[in-house]
Design a protein around this motif. Sequence first.
Motif, PDB file in Angstrom:
ATOM      1  N   HIS A   1      20.503  -0.885  12.134  1.00  0.00           N
ATOM      2  CA  HIS A   1      21.242  -0.238  11.328  1.00  0.00           C
ATOM      3  C   HIS A   1      22.861  -0.930  11.379  1.00  0.00           C
ATOM      4  O   HIS A   1      23.343  -1.222  10.328  1.00  0.00           O
ATOM      5  CB  HIS A   1      21.438   1.263  11.520  1.00  0.00           C
ATOM      6  N   GLY A   2      23.207  -1.108  12.684  1.00  0.00           N
ATOM      7  CA  GLY A   2      24.525  -1.925  12.904  1.00  0.00           C
ATOM      8  C   GLY A   2      24.633  -3.368  12.303  1.00  0.00           C
ATOM      9  O   GLY A   2      25.820  -3.576  11.808  1.00  0.00           O
ATOM     10  N   ASN A   3      23.545  -4.074  12.297  1.00  0.00           N
ATOM     11  CA  ASN A   3      23.493  -5.168  11.670  1.00  0.00           C
ATOM     12  C   ASN A   3      23.708  -4.953  10.371  1.00  0.00           C
ATOM     13  O   ASN A   3      24.187  -5.813   9.442  1.00  0.00           O
ATOM     14  CB  ASN A   3      21.990  -5.859  11.839  1.00  0.00           C
ATOM     15  N   LEU A   4      22.904  -4.054   9.616  1.00  0.00           N
ATOM     16  CA  LEU A   4      23.073  -3.931   8.033  1.00  0.00           C
ATOM     17  C   LEU A   4      24.674  -3.619   7.847  1.00  0.00           C
ATOM     18  O   LEU A   4      24.998  -3.777   6.827  1.00  0.00           O
ATOM     19  CB  LEU A   4      22.136  -2.865   7.484  1.00  0.00           C
ATOM     20  N   LEU A   5      25.097  -2.561   8.607  1.00  0.00           N
ATOM     21  CA  LEU A   5      26.463  -2.153   8.298  1.00  0.00           C
ATOM     22  C   LEU A   5      27.600  -3.433   8.314  1.00  0.00           C
ATOM     23  O   LEU A   5      28.416  -3.399   7.493  1.00  0.00           O
ATOM     24  CB  LEU A   5      27.101  -1.188   9.248  1.00  0.00           C
ATOM     25  N   ALA A   6      27.361  -4.301   9.445  1.00  0.00           N
ATOM     26  CA  ALA A   6      27.923  -5.521   9.340  1.00  0.00           C
ATOM     27  C   ALA A   6      27.939  -6.189   8.314  1.00  0.00           C
ATOM     28  O   ALA A   6      28.969  -6.849   7.750  1.00  0.00           O
ATOM     29  CB  ALA A   6      27.596  -6.324  10.582  1.00  0.00           C
ATOM     30  N   LEU A   7      26.508  -6.360   7.714  1.00  0.00           N
ATOM     31  CA  LEU A   7      26.486  -7.076   6.377  1.00  0.00           C
ATOM     32  C   LEU A   7      27.179  -6.515   5.332  1.00  0.00           C
ATOM     33  O   LEU A   7      28.131  -7.165   4.590  1.00  0.00           O
ATOM     34  CB  LEU A   7      24.972  -7.344   6.213  1.00  0.00           C
ATOM     35  N   LEU A   8      27.182  -5.250   5.360  1.00  0.00           N
ATOM     36  CA  LEU A   8      27.823  -4.385   4.128  1.00  0.00           C
ATOM     37  C   LEU A   8      29.259  -4.736   4.256  1.00  0.00           C
ATOM     38  O   LEU A   8      30.064  -4.727   3.110  1.00  0.00           O
ATOM     39  CB  LEU A   8      27.379  -3.123   4.328  1.00  0.00           C
ATOM     40  N   SER A   9      29.930  -4.823   5.201  1.00  0.00           N
ATOM     41  CA  SER A   9      31.340  -4.698   5.263  1.00  0.00           C
ATOM     42  C   SER A   9      31.740  -6.157   5.027  1.00  0.00           C
ATOM     43  O   SER A   9      32.971  -6.299   4.785  1.00  0.00           O
ATOM     44  CB  SER A   9      31.891  -4.438   7.089  1.00  0.00           C
ATOM     45  N   GLU A  10      30.960  -7.084   5.012  1.00  0.00           N
ATOM     46  CA  GLU A  10      31.292  -8.204   4.632  1.00  0.00           C
ATOM     47  C   GLU A  10      31.048  -8.451   3.076  1.00  0.00           C
ATOM     48  O   GLU A  10      31.622  -9.708   2.224  1.00  0.00           O
ATOM     49  CB  GLU A  10      30.729  -9.513   5.507  1.00  0.00           C
ATOM     50  N   LEU A  11      30.146  -8.058   2.497  1.00  0.00           N
ATOM     51  CA  LEU A  11      29.793  -8.382   1.055  1.00  0.00           C
ATOM     52  C   LEU A  11      30.751  -8.112   0.132  1.00  0.00           C
ATOM     53  O   LEU A  11      31.139  -8.879  -0.871  1.00  0.00           O
ATOM     54  CB  LEU A  11      28.736  -7.371   0.723  1.00  0.00           C
ATOM     55  N   PRO A  12      31.849  -6.906   0.108  1.00  0.00           N
ATOM     56  CA  PRO A  12      32.803  -7.010  -0.863  1.00  0.00           C
ATOM     57  C   PRO A  12      33.760  -8.106  -0.899  1.00  0.00           C
ATOM     58  O   PRO A  12      34.498  -8.371  -1.863  1.00  0.00           O
ATOM     59  CB  PRO A  12      33.785  -5.857  -0.087  1.00  0.00           C
TER      60      PRO A  12
END
Length: 70
Positions: free
Chosen positions: A18-29
């Motif tokens: 989940h932390g990995n996905l949150l890291a991705l999500l924070s970079e997508l914008p």
Amino acid sequence: MTHPAPCLTQLADDLENHGNLLALLSELPAIKLSERGRIGLIQFSINLREDFQRIETQFEHYRASIAPSC
């Protein structure tokens, strides 16, 4: 209602993933997304939140299973 304790190793793995996905999500914008990409990002965010709620529930069950009876 008593729930079986989830495997602590599985909970740790779920949190790491989940932390990995949150890291991705924070970079997508920072990436310019198409309209479909933005819709996909919204759907991904919703799924991520639902997954986190599932992990929280499993962790609550784990904590309840190890809590001493009062």
